[in-house]
Design an enzyme around this catalytic site. Structure first.
Site, PDB file in Angstrom:
ATOM      1  N   LYS A 194     -23.100 -34.990 -13.957  1.00 44.53           N
ATOM      2  CA  LYS A 194     -22.730 -33.807 -14.495  1.00 44.53           C
ATOM      3  C   LYS A 194     -21.214 -33.609 -14.382  1.00 44.53           C
ATOM      4  CE  LYS A 194     -23.975 -29.738 -16.128  1.00 44.53           C
ATOM      5  NZ  LYS A 194     -24.797 -29.810 -17.489  1.00 44.53           N
ATOM      6  N   SER A 387     -25.814 -32.680 -22.328  1.00 36.66           N
ATOM      7  CA  SER A 387     -25.549 -33.841 -21.640  1.00 36.66           C
ATOM      8  C   SER A 387     -26.811 -34.858 -21.368  1.00 36.66           C
ATOM      9  CB  SER A 387     -25.026 -33.371 -19.878  1.00 36.66           C
ATOM     10  OG  SER A 387     -24.071 -32.283 -20.352  1.00 36.66           O
TER      11      SER A 387
END
Length: 417
Positions: A194, A387
């Site tokens: 992340k 993502s």
């Protein structure tokens, strides 16, 4: 007393001028709306016409109505066309006897490589019908050239060039700046990969982020090189060397390394097109803009349909308003309607989203699972699938995707499909 009447006269004059300006603007808006409505009518394409593709407009997932687009007003002057319409119109042109070829006039195209590949594939299918595709411009950026390389002939202005130097990604980091101004960022981060918050607490890319960026960028670049190599009949290794050494600096270099077929001025390009159309130099070429080529495509569906539901934009709670927003409640309701419609035999979710609300994502996920129990659900990913989408496409695996709670709509679809 004279001052009083002077101010009164000035006020009245100002009011009159304001009304005149408002009236002109109102008439312009009405005219634009009428023009927009009339543009929905199918145009008549002359025989021996050329479909003109410039891509000097916004490309969205679906065309968005903008009746004020022709007024050139701030915020209202943008023309747009949906990727679905682009593909449908090129596909229809391939069977239109009045369209003899495509003239691609694009120096840059403001959309991602996933969308460009779909446009490129449709142009290749168009060529298989025996119709021509010609590309010409003063200069091409890499995205424009990726599409232009499909052409039978790629021409460049003698003073132009083709930008061909590979792909790169860069990130700006703010930690030192924040330290200097005395700002301490409180970071909440879940998952090794992340990376969105890294610029606020690091001075350089973390190793996991560098790994994932290298992975997806390398994958895009491999496709970019290999498909251009096939279209231009140049070895992929040669193209890599050309890009690595930045050998193409001008039009002469573009021709020398076979990225372009010839250097032409615009009048020479028009002469080339006239020869292809078998008309004289005095005859005017009939161009049809892709924006205007709104041929009515017949629906051959007979009671059985495959529904396409667009998940384009940020995911938010509630209904969501306007283009570029996915409201969890609204989207799940639409999905529920498709599930309960017996005429719909399968559902395609077209995903082009940076993610968003975890709650809204979970509401949508529930409807996806329920729909999957009664009919097939297929996911089609566009330029962006959060993502988790990047990691999935780069082969990082489901375990990593599961750490992204706010994007879980995507990894849950992959896990359960």
């Amino acid at each position: 007393m004279k001052s009083f009447f002077k101010y009164v006269l000035a006020t009245i004059t100002g009011i009159v001028i304001s009304f005149v300006v408002l009236f002109i603007v109102l008439m312009g808006i009405i005219g634009a709306i009428i023009s927009s409505a009339s543009s929905d009518q199918e145009i008549v394409v002359k025989s021996n016409s050329v479909l003109y593709l410039s891509f000097d407009y916004d490309i969205t997932e679906r065309s968005e109505a903008n009746p004020l687009g022709s007024l050139n007003l701030p915020g209202y002057s943008t023309k747009n066309i949906g990727l679905d319409d682009i593909l449908a119109r090129i596909k229809y042109a391939a069977t239109d006897g009045n369209i003899k070829g495509v003239y691609l006039d694009a120096s840059h195209i403001g959309v991602g490589f996933a969308s460009l590949k779909e446009v490129r594939d449709e142009l290749l299918a168009f060529k298989k019908t025996g119709k021509f595709v010609v590309a010409y411009n003063a200069g091409y950026d890499q995205k424009a050239y990726y599409v232009a390389s499909t052409a039978d002939k790629v021409y460049v202005n003698p003073q132009g060039t083709i930008d061909f130097r590979g792909l790169a990604s860069s990130t700006m980091f703010y930690k030192d700046l924040l330290d200097k101004v005395g700002v301490e960022m409180q970071i909440v981060k879940v998952g090794t990969f992340k990376s969105a918050v890294e610029p606020y607490f690091l001075n350089k890319m973390s190793d996991p982020n560098r790994l994932q960026v290298t992975s997806y960028l390398g994958s895009i670049y491999n496709t970019f090189i290999n498909e251009i190599a096939a279209s231009r009949n140049i070895a992929a290794d040669s193209l890599r060397a050309i890009a690595n050494d930045y050998r193409v600096r001008d039009a002469d270099d573009a021709v020398k390394y076979k990225l372009a077929d010839a250097k032409l001025y615009k009048d020479e390009l028009l002469s080339d097109l006239r020869k292809r159309l078998k008309i004289s130099e005095k005859d005017e070429i009939s161009f049809v803009s892709l924006l205007d080529y709104n041929k009515k495509i017949k629906d051959d569906a007979s009671g059985s349909e495959v529904a396409v539901l667009y998940a384009a934009g940020e995911i938010v709670d509630g209904e969501g308003t306007g283009p570029g927003i996915i409201g969890g409640d609204k989207f799940s309701r639409e999905l529920r309607k498709l599930r309960e419609d017996d005429a719909v035999k399968a559902v395609v979710l077209r995903v082009n989203s940076p993610g968003g609300s975890a709650l809204a994502s979970d509401i949508i996920w529930r409807e996806v699972i329920l729909t999957k129990k009664v009919k097939p659900v297929i996911v089609s990913m566009g330029d962006l699938a959060a993502s988790g989408g990047v990691l999935y496409l780069s082969g990082s695996g489901f375990d990593i995707c599961r750490t992204y709670y706010d994007y879980r709509i995507y990894w849950r679809i992959w896990r359960d499909s």
